[in-house]
Design a protein around this motif. Sequence first.
Motif, PDB file in Angstrom:
ATOM      1  N   THR A  12       2.525   0.383 -12.612  1.00 51.48           N
ATOM      2  CA  THR A  12       2.699  -0.382 -11.374  1.00 51.48           C
ATOM      3  C   THR A  12       2.691  -1.876 -11.702  1.00 51.48           C
ATOM      4  O   THR A  12       2.371  -2.274 -12.833  1.00 51.48           O
ATOM      5  CB  THR A  12       1.553  -0.135 -10.359  1.00 51.48           C
TER       6      THR A  12
ATOM      7  N   SER B 196       1.836  -1.754   0.735  1.00 56.22           N
ATOM      8  CA  SER B 196       2.869  -2.529   0.044  1.00 56.22           C
ATOM      9  C   SER B 196       2.732  -2.449  -1.470  1.00 56.22           C
ATOM     10  O   SER B 196       3.616  -2.916  -2.197  1.00 56.22           O
ATOM     11  CB  SER B 196       2.765  -3.989   0.478  1.00 56.22           C
TER      12      SER B 196
ATOM     13  N   TYR C  17     -14.614  -5.354 -11.660  1.00 56.94           N
ATOM     14  CA  TYR C  17     -13.733  -4.305 -11.112  1.00 56.94           C
ATOM     15  C   TYR C  17     -14.366  -2.927 -11.322  1.00 56.94           C
ATOM     16  O   TYR C  17     -14.422  -2.116 -10.396  1.00 56.94           O
ATOM     17  CB  TYR C  17     -12.393  -4.416 -11.830  1.00 56.94           C
TER      18      TYR C  17
HETATM   19  N1  NAP Z   1      -2.095   0.546 -11.668  1.00 58.25           N
HETATM   20  C1  NAP Z   1      -3.103   1.075 -12.321  1.00 58.25           C
HETATM   21  O1  NAP Z   1      -3.062   1.248 -13.560  1.00 58.25           O
HETATM   22  C2  NAP Z   1      -4.343   1.501 -11.576  1.00 58.25           C
HETATM   23  C3  NAP Z   1      -5.295   2.257 -12.257  1.00 58.25           C
HETATM   24  C4  NAP Z   1      -6.440   2.660 -11.593  1.00 58.25           C
HETATM   25  C5  NAP Z   1      -6.625   2.306 -10.276  1.00 58.25           C
HETATM   26  N2  NAP Z   1      -5.695   1.561  -9.619  1.00 58.25           N
HETATM   27  C6  NAP Z   1      -5.958   1.205  -8.224  1.00 58.25           C
HETATM   28  O2  NAP Z   1      -4.873   1.623  -7.417  1.00 58.25           O
HETATM   29  C7  NAP Z   1      -4.810   0.806  -6.237  1.00 58.25           C
HETATM   30  C8  NAP Z   1      -3.362   0.343  -6.041  1.00 58.25           C
HETATM   31  O3  NAP Z   1      -2.985  -0.437  -7.148  1.00 58.25           O
HETATM   32  P1  NAP Z   1      -1.447  -0.590  -7.593  1.00 58.25           P
HETATM   33  O4  NAP Z   1      -1.400  -0.271  -9.025  1.00 58.25           O
HETATM   34  O5  NAP Z   1      -0.558   0.098  -6.625  1.00 58.25           O
HETATM   35  O6  NAP Z   1      -1.310  -2.162  -7.491  1.00 58.25           O
HETATM   36  P2  NAP Z   1      -0.292  -3.111  -6.700  1.00 58.25           P
HETATM   37  O7  NAP Z   1       1.072  -2.529  -6.718  1.00 58.25           O
HETATM   38  O8  NAP Z   1      -0.516  -4.439  -7.306  1.00 58.25           O
HETATM   39  O9  NAP Z   1      -0.856  -3.084  -5.196  1.00 58.25           O
HETATM   40  C9  NAP Z   1      -1.960  -3.849  -4.815  1.00 58.25           C
HETATM   41  C10 NAP Z   1      -2.120  -3.756  -3.302  1.00 58.25           C
HETATM   42  O10 NAP Z   1      -3.292  -4.502  -2.915  1.00 58.25           O
HETATM   43  C11 NAP Z   1      -2.938  -5.363  -1.824  1.00 58.25           C
HETATM   44  N3  NAP Z   1      -3.784  -6.558  -1.807  1.00 58.25           N
HETATM   45  C12 NAP Z   1      -3.868  -7.514  -2.764  1.00 58.25           C
HETATM   46  N4  NAP Z   1      -4.701  -8.505  -2.350  1.00 58.25           N
HETATM   47  C13 NAP Z   1      -5.135  -8.156  -1.101  1.00 58.25           C
HETATM   48  C14 NAP Z   1      -5.988  -8.755  -0.148  1.00 58.25           C
HETATM   49  N5  NAP Z   1      -6.594  -9.931  -0.383  1.00 58.25           N
HETATM   50  N6  NAP Z   1      -6.192  -8.121   1.031  1.00 58.25           N
HETATM   51  C15 NAP Z   1      -5.608  -6.931   1.291  1.00 58.25           C
HETATM   52  N7  NAP Z   1      -4.784  -6.296   0.417  1.00 58.25           N
HETATM   53  C16 NAP Z   1      -4.550  -6.903  -0.760  1.00 58.25           C
HETATM   54  C17 NAP Z   1      -1.482  -5.723  -2.107  1.00 58.25           C
HETATM   55  O11 NAP Z   1      -0.868  -6.253  -0.923  1.00 58.25           O
HETATM   56  P3  NAP Z   1       0.442  -7.232  -1.002  1.00 58.25           P
HETATM   57  O12 NAP Z   1       1.286  -6.724  -2.135  1.00 58.25           O
HETATM   58  O13 NAP Z   1       1.079  -7.063   0.349  1.00 58.25           O
HETATM   59  O14 NAP Z   1      -0.066  -8.613  -1.205  1.00 58.25           O
HETATM   60  C18 NAP Z   1      -0.941  -4.356  -2.522  1.00 58.25           C
HETATM   61  O15 NAP Z   1      -0.663  -3.578  -1.377  1.00 58.25           O
HETATM   62  C19 NAP Z   1      -5.821  -0.339  -6.458  1.00 58.25           C
HETATM   63  O16 NAP Z   1      -7.017  -0.034  -5.782  1.00 58.25           O
HETATM   64  C20 NAP Z   1      -6.067  -0.287  -7.972  1.00 58.25           C
HETATM   65  O17 NAP Z   1      -7.336  -0.784  -8.281  1.00 58.25           O
HETATM   66  C21 NAP Z   1      -4.545   1.154 -10.242  1.00 58.25           C
END
Ligand code: NAP
Length: 242
Positions: A185, A10, A150
């Motif tokens: 994101t 999601s 983190y």
């Molecule tokens: N965006 C960036 O700049 C960036 C950079 C480096 C790494 N990342 C990594 O990329 C990955 C995806 O991030 P994103 O940017 O796509 O963020 P996002 O859109 O905020 O997605 C976060 C995801 O984590 C899930 N989540 C949150 N709390 C949870 C819980 N307690 N149990 C199970 N699932 C949970 C959310 O589920 P719901 O929405 O259904 O609650 C959602 O599917 C993460 O591991 C993040 O650390 C992101």
Amino acid sequence: MKWALICGASGDIGQQIAVDLAAEGWSLYLHYHRATAKIMTLVEKLTQAHPKQDFIMFKQDMTDQGSAEQIASQIFTSLDAVIFAQGTTEYGLFRDLSPTKFDQMLAMQLQTPLRLIALLEDKLVQSEAGRIVFIGSVYGGNGSALEVGYSTLKGALSAFCSAYSKEVASTGLTVNVIAPGAVKTQMNMTFSAEEKAEVAETIPKGRFAVPKEISYFVKSLLPKEAGYLTGQTLYVTGGWLR
Ligand SMILES: NC(=O)c1ccc[n+]([C@@H]2O[C@H](COP(=O)([O-])OP(=O)(O)OC[C@H]3O[C@@H](n4cnc5c(N)ncnc54)[C@H](OP(=O)(O)O)[C@@H]3O)[C@@H](O)[C@H]2O)c1
């Protein structure tokens, strides 16, 4: 039929991975936590576009005790790939990070995924090309002030991947981390436009990535032909911090 489990389907990155894998013929288990409407819309869209494939959604808070067992119990088919795209961060000084918040991050980013891998290993090694991919972070290799907890957990994912990949290499199962820099994101929605522009200026590519630029590398790790790459952390950062 190839089956993948996407944890955090999601999220913005997870959703893009789902769309891209579905386009390549995968059937998917789509995990989510709170975003029920978003995942339902995704399932509807994927089912319409790929009526011969299956898309199964399920909800799980990965901070809950026993959540790995709950997730494993949802998988009733063969399984070829697991992709961990769930994750949140906490901003602030490490000294102010509450033990409860840190425990939650630890459970969701590390303990539950690792326990789940142990539970799913038998299924994954039966695949012709078993794959585990974590979405890590550049901060796992180049720690960030104000995101110390983190950064620590993302670094631990890379360490796990390096060690566990060796243990299972002879089975054909590969284990890798795709480590993004800054991605456009909802995770970064808490920053103002000015703050994001300041960060973008420090990225050699001059901008944040879009989710498709991360998903591309996840997808590239899954084919049989990618089987010789394992134990690696690939930094997809536009040249930032590495
Ligand atoms: N965006 C960036 O700049 C960036 C950079 C480096 C790494 N990342 C990594 O990329 C990955 C995806 O991030 P994103 O940017 O796509 O963020 P996002 O859109 O905020 O997605 C976060 C995801 O984590 C899930 N989540 C949150 N709390 C949870 C819980 N307690 N149990 C199970 N699932 C949970 C959310 O589920 P719901 O929405 O259904 O609650 C959602 O599917 C993460 O591991 C993040 O650390 C992101």
